[in-house]
Design an enzyme around this catalytic site. Structure first.
Site: not given
Ligand code: HXC
Length: 260
Positions: A68, A111, A114, A134
Site C-alpha cells: 500500500a 498489500g 495480499e 507491515e
Molecule cells: C510508497 C513506495 C513504497 C510504498 C516503495 N516506494 N515502496 N512508496 N509506498 N509501499 C517508493 C519509494 O519511496 C521510492 O520513492 C521508490 O518507490 C523506490 O523505492 P526504493 O525504496 O528507493 O527502492 P529500493 O531501495 O530498491 O527498495 C525497494 C523496497 C522498498 C525494499 C521494496 O521500497 C520498501 O521497503 N518499500 C516498502 C515496502 C513495505 O513496507 N510495504 C508494505 C507497505 S504497508 P522515491 O520518491 O524515494 O524515489 C502495506 C499496508 C497493507 O502494504 C495494509 C493494507 C493494505
C-alpha cells in the site's frame, strides 16, 4: 505520477485474456487509492464481458507491488482510515467471479503480497520476493493478509512472516504453498499468459463455477463445501458446453466451447 495519469494498463487480448498491468513504476507500483479504484473499475467491466475468460494481473520486472502507498497513509488518523473503510475497495479483486492469474516478478510486499493472494493462480518469477513487512511500520496487514497467508502457508510460517516482517524468496514461497509455479523471470509473461489463455479457452460458466467451488473451501466446512460442489456440479449438465466437451471426447476431437 500525476493524478491525471492512469495507474494501470488494460489490454483485452483476442485469446479471451485481459491483461491488467499495474503501472506506477516510480513508486514500485505502490497501491494508492487511485490504483484501487482503477483496478476495481476495470474488473467491473471485464466481469460482464462474455469475450473475456480470464484476467492476468501483473506489475513490472522490479515490483508486482511494494505494498500500500505508505506516503498516502503516513499522516492518516484512525477516523481517516475507518470512516471511508480504507482498502475495502480491494474486495472487488477478491470477489471477482472469473479467474485471475497473478504474474509476480520482484517485490510483492504488504498489500502487494495480499493482492497476489487474492488472485487464483499465482505464477512467480524466480526473482519474486514476498512478505508482509507491515509490522516494521507499526501496523499489520490490512487487505486480508493475516487470514489468506495463514490459510495458504499455515500458522507457524504465517506468524514468522507477519511478526518479523522478513521476506520470502520464490523458492521458499513455492515450498510453503504460497505460489502455484515458479518460472524464469524472462519467461514470466509468456508462461503466465499461456496459463491464462488455457483457462480462457475452457467453458466460461464451467470455469466460473470451478473457481467458486475451490474458493468455497476457504469459507466453509468440508460437509457444506462438498454439498455446494455437488449442487453446482449437477447444474453444469444444463450447459451446452458439457454436451460439447463430452461429445468431443467421444469423437476424439478438440471441444469447441461456446460459453453457455
Ligand atoms: C510508497 C513506495 C513504497 C510504498 C516503495 N516506494 N515502496 N512508496 N509506498 N509501499 C517508493 C519509494 O519511496 C521510492 O520513492 C521508490 O518507490 C523506490 O523505492 P526504493 O525504496 O528507493 O527502492 P529500493 O531501495 O530498491 O527498495 C525497494 C523496497 C522498498 C525494499 C521494496 O521500497 C520498501 O521497503 N518499500 C516498502 C515496502 C513495505 O513496507 N510495504 C508494505 C507497505 S504497508 P522515491 O520518491 O524515494 O524515489 C502495506 C499496508 C497493507 O502494504 C495494509 C493494507 C493494505
Amino acid at each position: 505520477d500525476t493524478a491525471a495519469d492512469a495507474t494501470i494498463l488494460v489490454d483485452r487480448r483476442d485469446d479471451g485474456v485481459a491483461v491488467i498491468t499495474l503501472n506506477r513504476p516510480k513508486a514500485l507500483n505502490a497501491l494508492n487509492l487511485q490504483v484501487m479504484r482503477e483496478v476495481a473499475a476495470a474488473l467491473a467491466e471485464l466481469e460482464g464481458d462474455a469475450s473475456i475468460g480470464c484476467v492476468l494481473l501483473t506489475g513490472s520486472e522490479r515490483a508486482f507491488a511494494a505494498g500500500a502507498d505508505i506516503k498516502e497513509m503516513a499522516e492518516a488518523s484512525y477516523m481517516d482510515m475507518y470512516l471511508p473503510d480504507w482498502f475495502a475497495g480491494w474486495d472487488a479483486v477478491a470477489n471477482f467471479r472469473k479467474p485471475i492469474v497473478a504474474a509476480v516478478a520482484g517485490y510483492a510486499l504488504g498489500g502487494g503480497c495480499e493482492l497476489a493472494m487474492m488472485c487464483d493462480v499465482l505464477i512467480a518469477a524466480d526473482t519474486a520476493t514476498f512478505g508482509q513487512p507491515e509490522i516494521k511500520l507499526g501496523i499489520i496487514p490490512g487487505m486480508g493478509g493475516s487470514q489468506r497467508l495463514t490459510r495458504a502457508v499455515g500458522k507457524p510460517k504465517a506468524m514468522d512472516l507477519v511478526l518479523t516482517g522478513r521476506n520470502l524468496g520464490a523458492e521458499e514461497a513455492e515450498r510453503a504453498g504460497l505460489v502455484s509455479r515458479i518460472v524464469p523471470a524472462d519467461d514470466l509473461l509468456e508462461e503466465a499468459g499461456k496459463v491464462a489463455a488455457t483457462i480462457a479457452a475452457m467453458s466460461l460458466p464451467t470455469v466460473m463455477i470451478a473457481k467458486e467451488s475451490v474458493a468455497r473451501a476457504f469459507e466453509t466446512t468440508l460437509a457444506e463445501g462438498v454439498r455446494f460442489e455437488r449442487r453446482v456440479f449437477h447444474s453444469l449438465f444444463a450447459t451446452e458446453d458439457q454436451k460439447e466437451g463430452m461429445a468431443a471426447f467421444i469423437e476424439k476431437r478438440k471441444p469447441n466451447f461456446v460459453g453457455r
